[in-house]
Scaffold this motif. Structure first.
Motif, short mmCIF file in Angstrom:
data_model
loop_
_atom_site.label_atom_id
_atom_site.label_comp_id
_atom_site.label_asym_id
_atom_site.label_seq_id
_atom_site.Cartn_x
_atom_site.Cartn_y
_atom_site.Cartn_z
N LEU A 154 0.84 -1.20 0.00
CA LEU A 154 0.00 0.00 0.00
C LEU A 154 0.88 1.24 0.00
O LEU A 154 0.54 2.25 -0.61
N PHE A 155 1.98 1.19 0.70
CA PHE A 155 2.97 2.27 0.63
C PHE A 155 4.32 1.70 1.04
O PHE A 155 4.41 0.65 1.69
N VAL A 156 5.37 2.42 0.64
CA VAL A 156 6.74 2.02 0.98
C VAL A 156 7.43 3.21 1.63
O VAL A 156 7.46 4.31 1.08
N ASP A 157 7.97 2.98 2.81
CA ASP A 157 8.75 3.99 3.53
C ASP A 157 10.22 3.62 3.36
O ASP A 157 10.69 2.64 3.95
N SER A 164 3.39 5.65 -2.48
CA SER A 164 2.16 4.94 -2.13
C SER A 164 1.51 4.38 -3.38
O SER A 164 1.81 4.80 -4.51
N ALA A 165 0.61 3.46 -3.17
CA ALA A 165 -0.21 2.91 -4.25
C ALA A 165 -1.31 3.91 -4.59
O ALA A 165 -1.23 5.09 -4.24
N GLY A 166 -2.35 3.45 -5.27
CA GLY A 166 -3.34 4.36 -5.81
C GLY A 166 -4.31 4.95 -4.81
O GLY A 166 -4.66 4.35 -3.81
N VAL A 167 -4.73 6.16 -5.10
CA VAL A 167 -5.85 6.87 -4.48
C VAL A 167 -5.80 6.81 -2.96
O VAL A 167 -5.01 7.49 -2.34
N ALA A 168 -6.68 6.00 -2.33
CA ALA A 168 -6.81 6.02 -0.88
C ALA A 168 -5.54 5.58 -0.17
O ALA A 168 -5.36 5.89 1.01
N ALA A 169 -4.63 4.88 -0.86
CA ALA A 169 -3.35 4.54 -0.24
C ALA A 169 -2.57 5.81 0.09
O ALA A 169 -1.69 5.78 0.96
N GLY A 170 -2.87 6.91 -0.60
CA GLY A 170 -2.25 8.18 -0.24
C GLY A 170 -2.65 8.63 1.15
O GLY A 170 -1.87 9.26 1.87
N ASP A 201 -4.91 -2.90 7.05
CA ASP A 201 -4.09 -4.09 6.94
C ASP A 201 -3.89 -4.47 5.48
O ASP A 201 -4.71 -4.16 4.62
N GLY A 202 -2.83 -5.21 5.23
CA GLY A 202 -2.66 -5.84 3.93
C GLY A 202 -2.03 -4.94 2.89
O GLY A 202 -1.50 -3.87 3.17
N GLY A 203 -2.11 -5.36 1.66
CA GLY A 203 -1.49 -4.64 0.56
C GLY A 203 -2.44 -4.51 -0.62
O GLY A 203 -3.65 -4.70 -0.50
N GLN A 204 -1.87 -4.20 -1.79
CA GLN A 204 -2.69 -3.97 -2.97
C GLN A 204 -3.35 -5.25 -3.49
O GLN A 204 -4.29 -5.17 -4.28
N ALA A 205 -2.86 -6.40 -3.05
CA ALA A 205 -3.42 -7.65 -3.54
C ALA A 205 -4.92 -7.73 -3.28
O ALA A 205 -5.66 -8.40 -4.00
#
Length: 322
Positions: A154-157, A164-170, A201-205
């Motif tokens: 969802l994001f990488v620090d 970040s990934a798309g839209v709401a991941a921001g 929780d989780g990621g883009q999957a």
């Protein structure tokens, strides 16, 4: 005396997505001290001062030109659909290149969604971990093979550069930045103000197109709820699967489909989050915090906090104790 707010400058390019452009101002603007003082000063600039075309049926007018970037502590690059000059050959357009030259080497860089293309084209992501919207990961990987792309996050620090990934991941990323800068209590208050979850929780999957599961396919929600009420205990995969009356294999597959991470990764995330709250909001000894979070030993908790946050439990408490 209140410290000078952290200066965030958001760069609006033509074709910007209005929702993503508004995320930094909304989240950082909601981050305040307990007595209401703003912790961030958010400003929006364009490559030129004045109207900026969006991908919607309206334009936005920005008061600041690219000179605002020079004074930024953090620069945020939201997604823009007008990235043709980047997507064709992986190079920055001249006006964006000139804008980037105004940014200090010490400025923290952040992208939302396909804003990562601009950071990669500027060479800022070479050899570093990053992510972007799942629909653009293949094109991104082809253009920028030197970047360590994580298509599931969802994001990488990555320290001074965050993507970040798309839209709401921001939203997730901006809340993470608030949490990193000022602690979980401030981030949670900001999330409540904006009526969004402080952590997903989780990621883009979870969001990638995939076959629709059967209507009666069981969820793992009961097991997750049970685990959260028993975090102080040693929890095995067998224990979690038993709560859903599933085999371990079926439970593990279903859990990853729903949450984008394995049950073990999810448990560690929950334990770290619980530890943060206890370190901030209680006077419990560190070894008792470790016990209540299910880490078992202080050494185990220290290892996981360093891996997730880059600090020790005592260091985190000194920085963010309410």
């Amino acid at each position: 005396m209140t410290a000078t707010p952290h200066r965030v400058v958001v760069l609006a390019r033509h074709g910007v997505i209005p929702f993503e452009l508004s995320i930094p101002a909304r989240i950082f603007g909601a981050a305040r001290t307990a007595d209401g003082h703003s912790l961030y000063d958010v400003r929006t600039c364009g490559l030129d001062q004045g109207p900026v075309r969006t991908d919607a049926d309206f334009d936005v007018v920005v008061k600041h030109g690219p000179e605002a970037l020079a004074a930024a502590d953090t620069v945020v690059i939201p997604a823009s659909y007008e990235t043709t000059s980047i997507s064709r050959d992986g190079a920055l357009p001249h006006d964006l290149e000139a804008a980037f030259e105004r940014i200090s080497d010490h400025t923290r860089m952040v992208s939302i969604c396909t804003g990562a293309f601009a950071l990669a084209a500027a060479g800022l992501l070479d050899g570093r971990r990053a992510t972007t919207h799942w629909r653009s990961t293949q094109r991104f990987a082809e253009l920028f093979p030197q970047v360590k792309l994580d298509p599931d996050a969802l994001f990488v620090d990555d320290g001074d550069i965050l993507t970040s990934a798309g839209v709401a991941a921001g939203i997730d990323l901006c809340l993470h930045i608030v949490r990193r800068d000022f602690g979980a209590a401030v981030a949670n208050r900001a999330a409540r103000r904006c009526v969004v979850p402080p952590w997903r929780d989780g990621g883009q999957a979870q969001y990638v197109d995939q076959p629709v599961p059967e209507a009666d396919a069981p969820s793992t929600a009961d097991a997750r709820s049970w685990a959260l009420s028993h975090l102080d205990q040693t929890l095995s995969l067998d224990d979690l699967a038993r709560q859903q009356a599933m085999s371990v294999r079926t439970f593990t597959r279903r859990f990853r489909q729903e949450n984008g991470v394995s049950p073990g990764q999810w448990l560690i995330q929950q334990r770290v989050d619980r530890a943060r709250h206890l370190l901030e909001d209680s006077d419990l000894p560190v070894d008792e915090v470790a016990r209540r979070c299910g880490f078992g030993t202080t050494a185990s908790m220290r290892q996981h906090l360093r891996a997730s946050l880059g600090v020790s439990p005592s260091g985190y408490r000194r920085t963010f104790r309410t």
